[in-house]
Design a protein around this motif. Structure first.
Motif, mmCIF file in Angstrom:
data_model
loop_
_atom_site.group_PDB
_atom_site.id
_atom_site.type_symbol
_atom_site.label_atom_id
_atom_site.label_comp_id
_atom_site.label_asym_id
_atom_site.label_seq_id
_atom_site.Cartn_x
_atom_site.Cartn_y
_atom_site.Cartn_z
ATOM 1 N N ASN A 1 0.798 -1.220 0.000
ATOM 2 C CA ASN A 1 0.000 0.000 0.000
ATOM 3 C C ASN A 1 0.835 1.275 0.000
ATOM 4 O O ASN A 1 0.355 2.331 -0.372
ATOM 5 N N THR B 1 -4.713 -4.173 -2.999
ATOM 6 C CA THR B 1 -3.819 -3.206 -2.363
ATOM 7 C C THR B 1 -3.595 -2.028 -3.313
ATOM 8 O O THR B 1 -3.876 -2.119 -4.504
ATOM 9 N N THR B 2 -3.093 -0.935 -2.778
ATOM 10 C CA THR B 2 -2.849 0.249 -3.609
ATOM 11 C C THR B 2 -1.957 -0.088 -4.801
ATOM 12 O O THR B 2 -2.216 0.329 -5.917
ATOM 13 N N TYR B 3 -0.911 -0.862 -4.543
ATOM 14 C CA TYR B 3 -0.017 -1.235 -5.637
ATOM 15 C C TYR B 3 0.096 -2.750 -5.758
ATOM 16 O O TYR B 3 0.228 -3.456 -4.767
ATOM 17 N N VAL B 4 -0.010 -3.226 -6.990
ATOM 18 C CA VAL B 4 0.348 -4.603 -7.305
ATOM 19 C C VAL B 4 1.438 -4.485 -8.357
ATOM 20 O O VAL B 4 1.224 -3.969 -9.447
ATOM 21 N N ASN B 5 2.625 -4.930 -7.965
ATOM 22 C CA ASN B 5 3.829 -4.689 -8.748
ATOM 23 C C ASN B 5 4.254 -6.002 -9.383
ATOM 24 O O ASN B 5 4.505 -6.974 -8.676
#
Lengths: 223, 480
Positions: B225, B272-276
């Motif tokens: 996140n 989540t805010t970011y999925v990388n």
């Protein structure tokens, strides 16, 4: 024998006499609960993103640079990082030329190492495109490349993203199948679902942990 | 009642730490509040029971399928990553993994490492290993950063600093960073942001964990996140990912349900805010991203758990933390009481394979077997069943256990008692004699029965057995 061989041998010994389990992936489980009409797609993405502090504005192909200008003006932003080689980057630059005053445009046109200090501390906002959106989870898909590098959507406190309404899909599964991700993964593929946040202190939500404090999504109404 | 808990009689580390934690009102309230909220968020995120159960079953099948082909998938992952330009390393022990990481840093003449959140690096105690070699290894997840500043270990795998409240963090920042004391959470986070941003800029190497390693595409997937994961894997010239060998899945599509299960179970977030998703180092012409990407695959006891079909299920774990959020024991004693990297129910079933059961003999019994952990597990690990198995492995004769260093609680006298009990129940004559003696000699029952009588009245057989009562009842005509 190497560590690799010892680990693999141990694992193989553990599987002795067993057969691989069948692939019983049921795609209905990840698609059926997440299906929407074209209109619902936009409203769902919007409400989910707004719920996590994202600002969403509908714009048109012709007027979105004006909206960008307005967003920067109300926030007193001094500069904007953009990707000069992209179509939206060119449109933005043309608009900026037409209106003389306004924040400085910074082109991301050289390796990050050459201006790391400036990128990390001085860039106040950025504008990037997206490779689509996901209604089910309220997510943007970012596909950074040489023209629109990774750090653009990460370092500036304000990130403005352009999303075409026609490129919003129901769910992640549908989008990854349609775009054929499995056969051509880029070096970095991202889902972004709001501004950077943390709840690590007492579970209290705070925005702008390490990435952007603010995320603004401009939805191009082309659908 | 409390004076009847004689702390000096408690033995073992887990027990004494538990006693301390239970007496710490602040700690208990910090955990209670946080766990209640996490449970509610998860429940809200899985409003549709049918959808949830279908997804859990799919999650279980995906992990089971991956494990059923684990060695092949690891080889496929290695081949794909190598094609993509990622360097893959294998380590049987944490010591080996640390040596590999250190060697990579040395080759770049690096002295500053910044780390995204990684439980495997906690397993390795990477920070200490590198610090001893004059390399600064700084945590960048806000919770981990707070914990590291205070010289502590995480108390929860998702929320490392959940045992602290804002005032404790404020004091810590004031003492360690020399900033004004503020109890405003936003301001505290901004203090952390400024301190760490400079570190991201300067770092020679970024270290991260991996949530899913995808064999099909050679992709490392990371959820977060804060953006510190993206920073650690993008800003420094070298990225080293460390992960356990169980994190590999077969196909890219497999991560769709697993991702949904993970973020909803952990935090009640749809995502989540970011999925990388990282599939390689910087390509020619690209303007940022690391020049080198490494993956260190760590065994550390996982292949031993894998060797046993029942215990293998521990490797399904996707590290969401839902089991600890729902555990009545964890909520009361907190994460530090467990004294190991992975606390709570999942910690109890993975730790023995890493450090040996003799080091954590009390963990399998620190459970009421209420079943909540198994009920909420997104990949359906039968945690209560595995806890019972470990209880058995604890008491088998040394050398007979299938778990590393099992049998620490083996006792000849306990064995003899159970042998006698079995004999008694097999012989009607012996059984009748025992009943007769137990009801007549009941006053001779010992008053002290180990730890039981510290908190309970001593048990005493009744004056008349159930058999006797039934006989009388029938004599009187069997009326009720």
């Amino acid at each position: 024998m190497s560590a690799r061989d010892r680990i693999l041998n141990k694992l193989r010994a553990g599987l002795n006499g067993t057969r691989p389990r069948p692939d019983d992936f049921d795609e209905a489980l990840v698609t059926r609960p997440w299906q929407y009409s074209a209109q619902e797609r936009v409203t769902r993405l919007r409400s989910l993103m707004e719920a996590v502090h994202t600002e969403v504005h509908p714009v048109t192909m012709a007027d979105w640079p004006v909206k960008v200008q307005e967003l920067l003006a109300t926030r007193n932003v001094g500069n904007l990082l953009y990707a000069p080689e992209t179509a939206h980057g060119r449109q933005l630059a043309r608009h900026w030329q037409a209106v003389t005053a306004g924040p400085t445009l910074l082109a991301y046109d050289r390796p990050a190492e050459d201006w790391k200090d400036q990128l990390f501390w001085q860039v106040e906002a950025s504008l990037t495109g997206t490779a689509g959106g996901i209604a089910a989870t309220g997510s943007l898909v970012l596909w950074p490349d040489r023209h629109e590098p990774r750090l653009m959507s990460l370092l500036p406190p304000l990130h403005i993203a352009l999303l075409r309404a026609s490129e919003i899909r129901d769910n992640l599964y549908e989008l990854m199948q349609e775009q054929g991700w499995a056969s051509e993964m880029p070096t970095n593929l991202l889902l972004v679902s709001g501004p950077s946040k943390t709840a690590d202190i007492e579970q209290v939500l705070a925005y702008g942990a390490h990435g952007p404090k603010e995320l603004v999504v401009l939805i191009l109404e082309d659908a | 009642m409390s004076e009847r808990i004689p702390a000096q009689n408690l033995t073992g580390d887990f027990r004494s730490r538990a006693a301390e934690a239970l007496a710490d009102g602040q700690l208990r309230s910090n955990f209670r509040v946080a766990m209640d909220s996490l449970m509610q968020k998860r429940a809200d995120a899985f409003a549709d029971e049918q959808e949830r159960e279908g997804l859990r079953e799919l999650g279980n099948h995906i992990k089971a399928r991956a494990l059923s082909r684990l060695p092949d998938l690891l080889e496929q992952l290695e081949a794909k990553l190598t094609d993509n330009g990622v360097q893959v390393h294998w380590a049987e022990t944490t010591e080996e993994a640390n040596r590999i990481v250190h060697r990579i840093i040395e080759q770049r003449k690096g002295s500053q490492v910044v780390k995204g959140k990684s439980m495997v690096s906690e397993e390795m105690e990477m920070n200490d290993y590198l610090a001893a070699r004059n390399i600064e290894c700084l945590e960048s997840d806000m919770g981990e950063y707070i914990v590291q500043l205070d010289g502590e270990k995480p108390s929860h795998i998702i929320m490392p600093a959940i045992h602290k409240n804002r005032f404790q963090v404020a004091r810590l920042f004031h003492d360690k960073l020399g900033v004004d004391e503020t109890d405003d959470v936003n301001e505290l986070i901004q203090i952390g942001r400024r301190a760490l941003r400079q570190k991201f800029l300067e770092a020679d190497v970024g270290v991260s964990g991996v949530n899913f390693a995808i064999a099909e595409t050679g992709t490392l997937l990371l959820v977060e996140n804060e953006g510190n994961g993206r920073m650690s894997t993008t800003a420094p010239p070298v990225h080293i990912a460390v992960t356990g060998i169980e994190k590999v899945v077969e196909n890219l599509r497999d991560v769709v349900p697993l991702l949904s299960l993970l973020t909803r179970s952990a935090l009640g977030q749809p995502i989540t805010t970011y999925v990388n998703m990282i599939s390689g180092p910087r390509q020619p012409g690209e303007l940022d991203g690391p020049e080198e990407v490494h993956l260190v695959l760590l065994d550390n006891g996982r292949s031993s758990a894998f060797a046993d079909a029942q215990l293998r299920q521990t490797l399904n774990c996707i590290r969401c933390g839902a089991c600890m959020n729902h555990c009545p024991v964890y909520t009361r004693v907190g994460g530090h009481t467990y004294g190991e990297v992975y606390p709570g129910p999942i910690g109890k079933i993975v730790t023995p394979h890493m450090v040996g059961l003799h080091k954590v003999p009390d963990h399998p019994s620190a459970s009421s077997l209420c079943g909540a952990c198994g009920e909420v597990c997104p990949v359906k690990i039968p945690i209560p069943e595995l806890l019972q198995r470990l209880r058995q492995e604890n008491v088998v004769a040394p050398g007979q256990s299938r778990v590393k260093d099992g049998g620490a609680k083996f006792s000849r006298s306990e064995r003899a008692v159970w042998w006698g009990w079995a004999l008694l129940n097999r012989s009607p004559r012996l059984y009748r004699w025992f009943l007769w003696a137990a009801t007549r000699l009941r006053k001779l029952t010992p008053r002290q029965l180990g730890p039981w009588t510290e908190n309970h009245a001593p048990p005493m057989p009744a004056a008349r057995s159930l058999h006797d009562l039934v006989r009388d009842h029938n004599k009187q005509g069997g009326r009720t």
